[in-house]
Design a protein around this motif. Structure first.
Motif, mmCIF file in Angstrom:
data_model
loop_
_atom_site.group_PDB
_atom_site.id
_atom_site.type_symbol
_atom_site.label_atom_id
_atom_site.label_comp_id
_atom_site.label_asym_id
_atom_site.label_seq_id
_atom_site.Cartn_x
_atom_site.Cartn_y
_atom_site.Cartn_z
ATOM 1 N N GLU A 37 0.854 -1.186 0.000
ATOM 2 C CA GLU A 37 0.000 0.000 0.000
ATOM 3 C C GLU A 37 0.887 1.232 0.000
ATOM 4 O O GLU A 37 1.876 1.286 0.721
ATOM 5 C CB GLU A 37 -0.883 0.033 1.248
ATOM 6 N N ASN A 38 0.502 2.223 -0.806
ATOM 7 C CA ASN A 38 1.202 3.507 -0.822
ATOM 8 C C ASN A 38 0.287 4.549 -1.440
ATOM 9 O O ASN A 38 -0.333 4.298 -2.484
ATOM 10 C CB ASN A 38 2.511 3.403 -1.601
ATOM 11 N N THR A 57 -3.474 0.099 -3.436
ATOM 12 C CA THR A 57 -3.096 -1.234 -2.984
ATOM 13 C C THR A 57 -2.853 -2.119 -4.202
ATOM 14 O O THR A 57 -3.631 -2.101 -5.146
ATOM 15 C CB THR A 57 -4.216 -1.849 -2.113
ATOM 16 N N GLY A 110 6.849 5.373 3.504
ATOM 17 C CA GLY A 110 5.393 5.419 3.475
ATOM 18 C C GLY A 110 4.735 4.150 2.976
ATOM 19 O O GLY A 110 3.530 3.991 3.096
ATOM 20 N N TYR A 111 5.502 3.222 2.438
ATOM 21 C CA TYR A 111 4.937 1.952 1.980
ATOM 22 C C TYR A 111 4.534 1.098 3.177
ATOM 23 O O TYR A 111 5.214 1.100 4.209
ATOM 24 C CB TYR A 111 5.952 1.154 1.155
ATOM 25 N N ALA A 112 3.459 0.352 3.014
ATOM 26 C CA ALA A 112 3.036 -0.635 4.000
ATOM 27 C C ALA A 112 2.901 -1.973 3.291
ATOM 28 O O ALA A 112 2.465 -2.027 2.139
ATOM 29 C CB ALA A 112 1.713 -0.230 4.637
ATOM 30 N N SER A 151 1.321 -5.972 3.782
ATOM 31 C CA SER A 151 0.408 -6.821 4.544
ATOM 32 C C SER A 151 0.501 -8.243 4.028
ATOM 33 O O SER A 151 0.607 -8.468 2.821
ATOM 34 C CB SER A 151 -1.041 -6.351 4.374
ATOM 35 N N LYS A 202 0.935 -6.703 9.349
ATOM 36 C CA LYS A 202 1.005 -5.469 8.567
ATOM 37 C C LYS A 202 2.040 -4.552 9.204
ATOM 38 O O LYS A 202 2.035 -4.329 10.412
ATOM 39 C CB LYS A 202 -0.341 -4.751 8.510
ATOM 40 N N LYS A 258 4.332 -0.748 8.350
ATOM 41 C CA LYS A 258 4.563 0.432 7.520
ATOM 42 C C LYS A 258 5.992 0.904 7.755
ATOM 43 O O LYS A 258 6.475 0.927 8.885
ATOM 44 C CB LYS A 258 3.572 1.543 7.865
ATOM 45 N N THR A 316 8.977 3.798 7.481
ATOM 46 C CA THR A 316 9.240 5.232 7.389
ATOM 47 C C THR A 316 10.735 5.472 7.497
ATOM 48 O O THR A 316 11.509 4.559 7.779
ATOM 49 C CB THR A 316 8.483 6.010 8.483
ATOM 50 N N GLU A 371 1.683 -2.786 12.836
ATOM 51 C CA GLU A 371 0.296 -2.551 13.234
ATOM 52 C C GLU A 371 -0.323 -3.794 13.863
ATOM 53 O O GLU A 371 -1.046 -3.706 14.847
ATOM 54 C CB GLU A 371 -0.520 -2.070 12.039
#
Length: 192
Positions: A58-59, A63, A75-77, A79, A103, A105, A107, A122
């Motif tokens: 995700e960014n 998705t 900033g990418y996550a 999962s 999940k 993320k 930074t 998360e």
């Protein structure tokens, strides 16, 4: 000067000139690498090395499926689903495995010079191996909903779990080295 020109025209002169030029190029390249490496903090590159099962990236509100050799930016996550995991490499000396049903993320990428490598877990679990100890002005931090973990160079696993009361807990397993931890209270206050 004429003798030098005559010498450089000989086979021996050409070989010596070539070796001298190559040596100068190598020395300059090494100096550039050393000088730029010492100015940067945190990690500069992160790439996906292995994917098993279903892993999504995700960014910026988008998705899509993650893939091997994918380069991640700040900033990418990522999962993972059930029976899935993803392995990543940071700067060729930090290794991460995001386990199933997790999940995280990322930074402080791209050589932001902040001195911090920050991963926000998360939910789920993440295993980290930092092969080279960090310098004094660098930090490697894992944030969870109720804890902050900082390391210098170690091998450890962090898992975010829910207990039978529905409360979020953070379990930390240290396999080598040490991990400094702070508890994050519901108010946001951090305590040792």
């Amino acid at each position: 000067m004429d003798k030098l020109k005559e010498f450089l025209k000989t086979k021996k002169g050409k070989i010596i000139a070539g070796i001298s030029l190559a040596t100068v190029v190598i020395v300059v390249a090494v100096l550039v690498l050393l000088l730029t490496k010492s100015d940067q903090k945190g990690y500069r590159t992160i790439s996906v090395s292995e994917i098993v099962g279903t892993v999504t990236a995700e960014n910026n509100g988008k998705t899509y499926d993650a893939y091997a050799n994918m380069k991640l930016k700040e900033g990418y996550a990522l999962s993972t689903k059930s029976d899935s995991y993803v392995r990543m490499v940071l700067d060729a000396d930090k290794y991460i495995k995001l386990e199933e049903n997790s999940k995280a993320k990322f930074t402080s990428l791209d050589g932001s010079n902040s001195g911090y490598t920050v991963i926000n877990l998360e939910y789920g679990a993440i295993t980290n191996e930092i092969a080279s100890s960090l310098s004094e002005d660098e930090d490697y931090i894992i944030n969870t909903p109720n804890a902050v973990l900082a390391v210098r160079g170690t091998f450890f696993r962090v898992e975010v779990v829910l207990n039978e009361k529905g409360e979020t807990l953070t379990d930390v397993y240290t396999y080598g080295g040490s991990v400094k931890s702070q508890r994050v209270l519901p108010s946001g206050e951090k305590v040792e």
